[in-house]
Motif scaffolding. Structure first.
Motif, PDB file in Angstrom:
ATOM      1  N   ILE A   1      -8.304  55.065   9.066  1.00  0.00           N
ATOM      2  CA  ILE A   1      -7.383  54.123   9.699  1.00  0.00           C
ATOM      3  C   ILE A   1      -7.834  53.869  11.138  1.00  0.00           C
ATOM      4  CG2 ILE A   1      -5.386  54.842   8.326  1.00  0.00           C
ATOM      5  CD1 ILE A   1      -4.305  56.255  10.846  1.00  0.00           C
ATOM      6  N   VAL A   2      -7.407  52.746  11.674  1.00  0.00           N
ATOM      7  CA  VAL A   2      -7.448  52.488  13.108  1.00  0.00           C
ATOM      8  C   VAL A   2      -5.985  52.346  13.501  1.00  0.00           C
ATOM      9  CG1 VAL A   2      -8.152  50.927  14.960  1.00  0.00           C
ATOM     10  CG2 VAL A   2      -9.686  51.326  13.025  1.00  0.00           C
ATOM     11  N   ALA A   3      -5.579  53.073  14.539  1.00  0.00           N
ATOM     12  CA  ALA A   3      -4.176  53.070  14.946  1.00  0.00           C
ATOM     13  C   ALA A   3      -4.051  52.969  16.456  1.00  0.00           C
ATOM     14  CB  ALA A   3      -3.492  54.346  14.460  1.00  0.00           C
ATOM     15  N   THR A   4      -2.907  52.497  16.885  1.00  0.00           N
ATOM     16  CA  THR A   4      -2.616  52.464  18.316  1.00  0.00           C
ATOM     17  C   THR A   4      -2.271  53.869  18.774  1.00  0.00           C
ATOM     18  OG1 THR A   4      -0.254  52.055  17.984  1.00  0.00           O
ATOM     19  CG2 THR A   4      -1.689  50.106  18.154  1.00  0.00           C
ATOM     20  N   GLY A   5      -2.329  54.079  20.069  1.00  0.00           N
ATOM     21  CA  GLY A   5      -2.010  55.386  20.626  1.00  0.00           C
ATOM     22  C   GLY A   5      -0.568  55.798  20.416  1.00  0.00           C
ATOM     23  N   ASP A   6       0.306  54.831  20.134  1.00  0.00           N
ATOM     24  CA  ASP A   6       1.698  55.178  19.891  1.00  0.00           C
ATOM     25  C   ASP A   6       2.035  55.226  18.397  1.00  0.00           C
ATOM     26  OD1 ASP A   6       1.462  52.451  19.626  1.00  0.00           O
ATOM     27  OD2 ASP A   6       3.240  51.966  20.799  1.00  0.00           O
ATOM     28  N   GLY A   7       0.995  55.291  17.551  1.00  0.00           N
ATOM     29  CA  GLY A   7       1.193  55.581  16.142  1.00  0.00           C
ATOM     30  C   GLY A   7       1.392  54.415  15.206  1.00  0.00           C
ATOM     31  N   LEU A   8       0.985  53.205  15.601  1.00  0.00           N
ATOM     32  CA  LEU A   8       1.092  52.053  14.707  1.00  0.00           C
ATOM     33  C   LEU A   8      -0.263  51.766  14.060  1.00  0.00           C
ATOM     34  CD1 LEU A   8       3.228  49.711  16.972  1.00  0.00           C
ATOM     35  CD2 LEU A   8       4.017  51.154  15.095  1.00  0.00           C
ATOM     36  N   VAL A   9      -0.263  51.536  12.768  1.00  0.00           N
ATOM     37  CA  VAL A   9      -1.501  51.259  12.032  1.00  0.00           C
ATOM     38  C   VAL A   9      -1.989  49.855  12.356  1.00  0.00           C
ATOM     39  CG1 VAL A   9      -2.561  51.037   9.751  1.00  0.00           C
ATOM     40  CG2 VAL A   9      -0.862  52.822  10.174  1.00  0.00           C
ATOM     41  N   ILE A  10      -3.253  49.750  12.750  1.00  0.00           N
ATOM     42  CA  ILE A  10      -3.883  48.449  12.963  1.00  0.00           C
ATOM     43  C   ILE A  10      -4.534  48.004  11.663  1.00  0.00           C
ATOM     44  CG2 ILE A  10      -5.717  47.222  14.191  1.00  0.00           C
ATOM     45  CD1 ILE A  10      -5.119  49.128  16.584  1.00  0.00           C
ATOM     46  N   THR A  11      -5.256  48.914  11.027  1.00  0.00           N
ATOM     47  CA  THR A  11      -5.850  48.650   9.722  1.00  0.00           C
ATOM     48  C   THR A  11      -6.059  49.971   9.002  1.00  0.00           C
ATOM     49  OG1 THR A  11      -7.566  47.418   8.532  1.00  0.00           O
ATOM     50  CG2 THR A  11      -8.274  48.649  10.475  1.00  0.00           C
ATOM     51  N   ARG A  12      -6.242  49.900   7.687  1.00  0.00           N
ATOM     52  CA  ARG A  12      -6.414  51.097   6.874  1.00  0.00           C
ATOM     53  C   ARG A  12      -7.421  50.820   5.772  1.00  0.00           C
ATOM     54  NH1 ARG A  12      -3.202  50.205   2.264  1.00  0.00           N
ATOM     55  NH2 ARG A  12      -1.866  48.397   2.573  1.00  0.00           N
ATOM     56  N   SER A  13      -8.006  51.874   5.269  1.00  0.00           N
ATOM     57  CA  SER A  13      -8.977  51.739   4.187  1.00  0.00           C
ATOM     58  C   SER A  13      -8.261  51.605   2.853  1.00  0.00           C
ATOM     59  CB  SER A  13      -9.906  52.952   4.155  1.00  0.00           C
ATOM     60  OG  SER A  13      -9.197  54.103   3.720  1.00  0.00           O
ATOM     61  N   ASP A  14      -9.038  51.319   1.829  1.00  0.00           N
ATOM     62  CA  ASP A  14      -8.498  51.196   0.478  1.00  0.00           C
ATOM     63  C   ASP A  14      -8.002  52.536  -0.052  1.00  0.00           C
ATOM     64  OD1 ASP A  14      -9.144  48.538   0.526  1.00  0.00           O
ATOM     65  OD2 ASP A  14     -11.030  48.803  -0.546  1.00  0.00           O
TER      66      ASP A  14
ATOM     67  N   ALA B   1      -0.471  55.827   5.365  1.00  0.00           N
ATOM     68  CA  ALA B   1      -1.179  55.430   6.583  1.00  0.00           C
ATOM     69  C   ALA B   1      -0.248  55.488   7.788  1.00  0.00           C
ATOM     70  CB  ALA B   1      -1.769  54.033   6.430  1.00  0.00           C
ATOM     71  N   ASP B   2       0.993  55.061   7.596  1.00  0.00           N
ATOM     72  CA  ASP B   2       1.975  55.136   8.685  1.00  0.00           C
ATOM     73  C   ASP B   2       2.223  56.581   9.109  1.00  0.00           C
ATOM     74  OD1 ASP B   2       2.315  52.373   8.844  1.00  0.00           O
ATOM     75  OD2 ASP B   2       4.105  52.361   7.570  1.00  0.00           O
ATOM     76  N   ARG B   3       2.371  57.473   8.135  1.00  0.00           N
ATOM     77  CA  ARG B   3       2.593  58.894   8.463  1.00  0.00           C
ATOM     78  C   ARG B   3       1.367  59.493   9.144  1.00  0.00           C
ATOM     79  NH1 ARG B   3       4.560  58.760   3.302  1.00  0.00           N
ATOM     80  NH2 ARG B   3       2.858  60.016   2.492  1.00  0.00           N
ATOM     81  N   LEU B   4       0.176  59.147   8.642  1.00  0.00           N
ATOM     82  CA  LEU B   4      -1.055  59.659   9.245  1.00  0.00           C
ATOM     83  C   LEU B   4      -1.193  59.174  10.688  1.00  0.00           C
ATOM     84  CD1 LEU B   4      -3.688  61.250   9.018  1.00  0.00           C
ATOM     85  CD2 LEU B   4      -4.752  59.193   8.063  1.00  0.00           C
ATOM     86  N   ALA B   5      -0.899  57.912  10.927  1.00  0.00           N
ATOM     87  CA  ALA B   5      -0.980  57.371  12.293  1.00  0.00           C
ATOM     88  C   ALA B   5      -0.014  58.093  13.217  1.00  0.00           C
ATOM     89  CB  ALA B   5      -0.701  55.866  12.278  1.00  0.00           C
ATOM     90  N   ALA B   6       1.194  58.365  12.745  1.00  0.00           N
ATOM     91  CA  ALA B   6       2.174  59.093  13.559  1.00  0.00           C
ATOM     92  C   ALA B   6       1.693  60.514  13.839  1.00  0.00           C
ATOM     93  CB  ALA B   6       3.526  59.108  12.857  1.00  0.00           C
ATOM     94  N   ASN B   7       1.121  61.170  12.831  1.00  0.00           N
ATOM     95  CA  ASN B   7       0.601  62.526  13.020  1.00  0.00           C
ATOM     96  C   ASN B   7      -0.555  62.535  14.011  1.00  0.00           C
ATOM     97  OD1 ASN B   7       2.398  63.736  11.202  1.00  0.00           O
ATOM     98  ND2 ASN B   7       1.080  63.269   9.479  1.00  0.00           N
ATOM     99  N   ILE B   8      -1.446  61.571  13.884  1.00  0.00           N
ATOM    100  CA  ILE B   8      -2.579  61.479  14.811  1.00  0.00           C
ATOM    101  C   ILE B   8      -2.076  61.240  16.227  1.00  0.00           C
ATOM    102  CG2 ILE B   8      -4.516  59.999  15.482  1.00  0.00           C
ATOM    103  CD1 ILE B   8      -5.189  59.759  12.481  1.00  0.00           C
ATOM    104  N   CYS B   9      -1.062  60.415  16.370  1.00  0.00           N
ATOM    105  CA  CYS B   9      -0.472  60.152  17.681  1.00  0.00           C
ATOM    106  C   CYS B   9      -0.009  61.464  18.323  1.00  0.00           C
ATOM    107  CB  CYS B   9       0.686  59.176  17.528  1.00  0.00           C
ATOM    108  SG  CYS B   9       1.583  58.802  19.040  1.00  0.00           S
ATOM    109  N   GLY B  10       0.625  62.316  17.532  1.00  0.00           N
ATOM    110  CA  GLY B  10       1.059  63.620  18.038  1.00  0.00           C
ATOM    111  C   GLY B  10      -0.113  64.506  18.438  1.00  0.00           C
ATOM    112  N   LEU B  11      -1.163  64.520  17.614  1.00  0.00           N
ATOM    113  CA  LEU B  11      -2.363  65.307  17.941  1.00  0.00           C
ATOM    114  C   LEU B  11      -2.992  64.829  19.245  1.00  0.00           C
ATOM    115  CD1 LEU B  11      -4.168  65.584  14.487  1.00  0.00           C
ATOM    116  CD2 LEU B  11      -3.194  67.457  15.811  1.00  0.00           C
ATOM    117  N   VAL B  12      -3.100  63.524  19.393  1.00  0.00           N
ATOM    118  CA  VAL B  12      -3.705  62.956  20.601  1.00  0.00           C
ATOM    119  C   VAL B  12      -2.858  63.303  21.817  1.00  0.00           C
ATOM    120  CG1 VAL B  12      -4.269  60.789  21.773  1.00  0.00           C
ATOM    121  CG2 VAL B  12      -4.962  61.134  19.396  1.00  0.00           C
TER     122      VAL B  12
END
Length: 141
Positions: free
Chosen positions: A29-42, A49-60
């Motif tokens: 995925i490509v996501a914003t720093g505040d956890g919104l998905v810009i694009t995702r793979s197949d 993807a939304d949950r992963l983006a939110a989790n990544i946001c927390g890690l960052v």
């Protein structure tokens, strides 16, 4: 992980095309720093993807909080190992506040995936700019 939906026509899927075809990459995925998905793979559905983006946001956020221990240097990559399944996160640039995330299966060439992500990041910076909308908005009345 795909949830049976056709996800091959993301408007910005070219951003992760180099990753989604790599052996061992489960999803990207490509996501914003505040956890919104810009694009995702197949390989990943909308909700996941939304949950992963939110989790990544927390890690960052945690990684940036620990920045003082790295002499204030900017964050470039995070790696989480879940007994062979890896979550790799690469910053797309501090000013753009976006990230690339990839989930890999056991046996993936992590060096190749990580270096591909690091190479992609600077190329995405210009595509993540947002035009100034202040001149086009009307005041709230």
């Amino acid at each position: 992980m795909n949830n049976g939906e056709n996800t091959t026509t993301h408007p910005q899927s070219w951003m992760i095309s180099a990753l989604q075809g790599m052996q061992g990459v489960r999803a990207a995925i490509v996501a914003t720093g505040d956890g919104l998905v810009i694009t995702r793979s197949d390989g990943i559905g909308v909700d996941e993807a939304d949950r992963l983006a939110a989790n990544i946001c927390g890690l960052v956020s945690l990684a940036k909080a620990a920045n003082e221990h790295a002499d204030g240097r900017p964050l470039s990559q995070i790696a989480c190992d879940y007994e062979g399944v890896m979550l790799l996160v690469t910053s797309v640039g501090q000013a753009r506040n976006a990230v690339i995330g990839a989930l890999t299966d056991p046996g993936a060439d992590l060096g190749l995936v990580g270096s591909t992500m690091a190479t992609m990041a600077p190329n995405l910076v210009g595509h993540l700019d947002v035009a100034d909308r202040s001149a086009h908005t009307s005041p709230v009345r």
